[in-house]
Write a protein that holds these residues in place. Structure first.
Motif, PDB file in Angstrom:
ATOM      1  N   ARG A  61     -28.956 -41.786 -31.908  1.00 43.50           N
ATOM      2  CA  ARG A  61     -27.992 -42.601 -31.172  1.00 43.50           C
ATOM      3  C   ARG A  61     -28.454 -42.783 -29.723  1.00 43.50           C
ATOM      4  O   ARG A  61     -28.364 -43.879 -29.170  1.00 43.50           O
ATOM      5  N   TYR A  64     -31.369 -45.186 -29.700  1.00 44.25           N
ATOM      6  CA  TYR A  64     -30.868 -46.557 -29.881  1.00 44.25           C
ATOM      7  C   TYR A  64     -30.287 -47.090 -28.582  1.00 44.25           C
ATOM      8  O   TYR A  64     -30.549 -48.226 -28.197  1.00 44.25           O
ATOM      9  N   SER A  65     -29.511 -46.269 -27.904  1.00 42.27           N
ATOM     10  CA  SER A  65     -28.914 -46.684 -26.639  1.00 42.27           C
ATOM     11  C   SER A  65     -29.995 -47.000 -25.614  1.00 42.27           C
ATOM     12  O   SER A  65     -29.921 -48.013 -24.906  1.00 42.27           O
ATOM     13  N   TRP A  66     -31.019 -46.144 -25.539  1.00 41.63           N
ATOM     14  CA  TRP A  66     -32.112 -46.382 -24.595  1.00 41.63           C
ATOM     15  C   TRP A  66     -32.849 -47.675 -24.947  1.00 41.63           C
ATOM     16  O   TRP A  66     -33.177 -48.477 -24.079  1.00 41.63           O
ATOM     17  N   MET A  67     -33.108 -47.883 -26.241  1.00 46.24           N
ATOM     18  CA  MET A  67     -33.819 -49.098 -26.671  1.00 46.24           C
ATOM     19  C   MET A  67     -32.997 -50.346 -26.375  1.00 46.24           C
ATOM     20  O   MET A  67     -33.552 -51.375 -25.997  1.00 46.24           O
ATOM     21  N   LYS A  68     -31.706 -50.251 -26.545  1.00 44.78           N
ATOM     22  CA  LYS A  68     -30.841 -51.389 -26.265  1.00 44.78           C
ATOM     23  C   LYS A  68     -30.891 -51.734 -24.772  1.00 44.78           C
ATOM     24  O   LYS A  68     -31.007 -52.910 -24.410  1.00 44.78           O
ATOM     25  N   ASN A  69     -30.836 -50.705 -23.917  1.00 49.98           N
ATOM     26  CA  ASN A  69     -30.932 -50.942 -22.471  1.00 49.98           C
ATOM     27  C   ASN A  69     -32.309 -51.480 -22.096  1.00 49.98           C
ATOM     28  O   ASN A  69     -32.424 -52.371 -21.251  1.00 49.98           O
ATOM     29  N   SER A  71     -34.291 -53.206 -23.997  1.00 43.76           N
ATOM     30  CA  SER A  71     -34.371 -54.585 -24.480  1.00 43.76           C
ATOM     31  C   SER A  71     -33.716 -55.543 -23.492  1.00 43.76           C
ATOM     32  O   SER A  71     -34.262 -56.614 -23.196  1.00 43.76           O
ATOM     33  N   THR A  72     -32.572 -55.146 -22.978  1.00 37.92           N
ATOM     34  CA  THR A  72     -31.887 -55.977 -21.986  1.00 37.92           C
ATOM     35  C   THR A  72     -32.749 -56.132 -20.736  1.00 37.92           C
ATOM     36  O   THR A  72     -32.876 -57.231 -20.193  1.00 37.92           O
ATOM     37  N   GLN A  75     -35.697 -58.469 -21.450  1.00 35.34           N
ATOM     38  CA  GLN A  75     -35.259 -59.870 -21.451  1.00 35.34           C
ATOM     39  C   GLN A  75     -35.050 -60.370 -20.027  1.00 35.34           C
ATOM     40  O   GLN A  75     -35.421 -61.495 -19.693  1.00 35.34           O
TER      41      GLN A  75
END
Length: 171
Positions: A61, A64-69, A71-72, A75
């Protein structure tokens, strides 16, 4: 049940030979043994596995949170950095190559830069491998220039290489 009775009959006969106080001790010891075995063979492995899975889940989890940040952020950086690549489209590859070589420290190792039909061919002599990789990364990230062909040979100096690299604009 007769097969079970046949197996247990010697134990029952032995138990009948004991005094009542000894029977209680043997039976209570047997029950304690059964409880301990149930704990060690069933309960403890289940609880340990559950805790292990919870730790793994929490780790996944957080990843995933680190990857989501990330990714943002990627971008955001792509949208912010896209202008420099578009701005450099009007400049020649050789001038951008030279500029990047000066800023990354590769300029001193460039032996020759030749124009080709699609880009430039750069010959490097006795350059550090890591330095070349950093330079190529800089060219791609800042100017959208990629290497289409690379030939690298070990140099006589330790940690240095000789390289022939063809650079082109990415499509």
């Amino acid at each position: 049940m007769s097969a079970l009775d046949n197996i247990l009959s010697p134990a029952y006969q032995w138990l009948d030979t004991l005094e009542s106080r000894e029977k209680r001790i043997v039976i209570s010891g047997g029950l304690a043994l059964v409880v301990i075995l149930l704990y060690l063979l069933i309960w403890d492995p289940i609880v340990s596995r559950h805790e292990e899975q919870q730790l793994k889940y929490e780790s996944q989890r957080q990843l995933y949170s680190w990857m989501k940040n990330a990714s943002t952020e990627i971008q955001h950086l792509k949208s912010a950095g896209g202008g420099s690549v578009a701005h450099s489209k009007n400049q020649s590859i050789s001038s951008l190559t030279d500029r990047s070589a000066r800023t990354t420290g590769v300029k001193a190792f460039i032996n020759k830069i030749e124009q080709s039909k699609n880009g430039v061919k750069v010959t490097l002599k006795d350059a550090g491998f890591d330095l070349i990789i950093n330079w190529l990364t800089d060219l791609e990230n800042k100017y959208g220039i990629i290497s289409s062909q690379i030939k690298i040979e070990r140099s006589k100096e330790d940690g240095a290489v000789n390289a022939n690299i063809t650079l082109e604009r990415s499509s």
